[in-house]
Design an enzyme around this catalytic site. Sequence first.
Site, mmCIF file in Angstrom:
data_model
loop_
_atom_site.group_PDB
_atom_site.id
_atom_site.type_symbol
_atom_site.label_atom_id
_atom_site.label_comp_id
_atom_site.label_asym_id
_atom_site.label_seq_id
_atom_site.Cartn_x
_atom_site.Cartn_y
_atom_site.Cartn_z
ATOM 1 N N GLY A 18 0.922 -1.143 0.000
ATOM 2 C CA GLY A 18 0.000 0.000 0.000
ATOM 3 C C GLY A 18 0.944 1.170 0.000
ATOM 4 C CB THR A 19 2.742 2.004 -2.504
ATOM 5 O OG1 THR A 19 3.234 0.792 -2.011
ATOM 6 C CG2 THR A 19 3.873 2.783 -3.118
#
Lengths: 217, 246
Positions: A18-19
């Site tokens: 998750g970036t």
Amino acid sequence: MLEESGGPCWLSEEVKTGTTIIGVEFDGGIVLGSDSRVSAGASVVNRVMNKLSLLHDKIYCALSGSAADAQTIAEIVNYQLDVHSVELGEDPLVRSAATLVKNISYKYKEELSAHLIVAGWDRRKGGQVYVTLNGLLSRQPFAVGGSGSSYIYGFVDAEYRKGMSRRETQEFVVNALTLAMSRDGSSGGVAYLVTIDETGTEEKCILGNDLPKFFDQ
Amino acid sequence: MSRGTNAGFDRHITIFSPEGRLYQVEYAFKAIAQSGLTSVGIRGKDCAIVVTQKKVPDKLLDPSTVTNMFPLTPRIGCVMTGQYADSRSQVHRARVEAAEWKYKFGYDITADMLCRRLADISQVYTQNAEMRPLGCCMILVAMDPQKGPVLYKCDPAGYYCGFRATGVGAKQQEANSYLEKKLKKRPELTYERSVEMAICCLSSILSMDFKSTELEVGVVTKDIPKFRTLTEAEIETHLTAIAERE
């Protein structure tokens, strides 16, 4: 509450990066930036992961989506570029690297869940940023990706100017990452920056307390 | 034992002759000499170099596209001697093997492992009836991170070995004798001395003075561990130094 059986939940959750990732072109090169948080459900599995992966000396990619899928694509393309560049006898084009990534992303689009932003410098077209989301290939002056990108579309659209200098571009990237990391639960940690131009590749890591401060009562 | 039922095929495919020889493999060695070129490799104190003749037989050929020196990885380079098409096939295979190694194991392949892999592949050709051995011989040079400069050779028989110095090609016997003599006293070989010794070796066995356009030189040194081929100007510098010493 029902008891959790079978061990901690992060063992069974998929590991996602998750970036927030961002790639920006400037005159003479590119800046790639990413956060460093890797999450498995609600658990932060790695808080200092460098999501900027080397594909070749002057071509890097930023990983987002499933950690394993993204890393695997990057490693395969790195291998393909190794053979390609030694056969060519010179550095490969950024477009070649992006095309290799796109080919894998498209062929296995049902099985894979990863988005790589490919950016670098080559002799023919200078600095270039390519997006390869879902198997498309498109060159853009700047690109954002990952879960944190949704929170900064407004910021990047408003603040991006053509013809920024190297310094200004790095600041723009760091600002964007900081804002995303402070709003997205799946992004955080430190900010990694890679600046690529004709003279070489510069990797930088900006620690949490050195990031710019925005309104944060 | 009686002559057996070879029916004379032992010269045509890679099966043993009654005397225990593989004629096809021996013919492969002759094919290397047939190209008429000779190459020499020398391992110095902190460098490894390979030198080969550059013959452009046809005036219409573009000399910049003719080469027998090939980088295999950024750190490993080679000189090929023998049939040109077979050479390029082996070089391509070497490049793919090296890249696959890096992908599989996560670190750069070393020259000895690459040479071993190519030798093993060449050995398969000496056992398979449907494939012939390649008519070319590869000398690899690299700066090994642990061992320093290394020089390896692998031939069509599937034999490979590390060398202090070696010669391959039409005049390989003469080259090896020359090198044995010069290296008998185990002199200390700096970069300049290694390059000059290799060029002198070729000059001596071929009885000709070279121009810088008639040679190709590939080097790896401690300062620049990347494999590179010298430009004509750099070769000219070495030729001048040799001429001055004489």
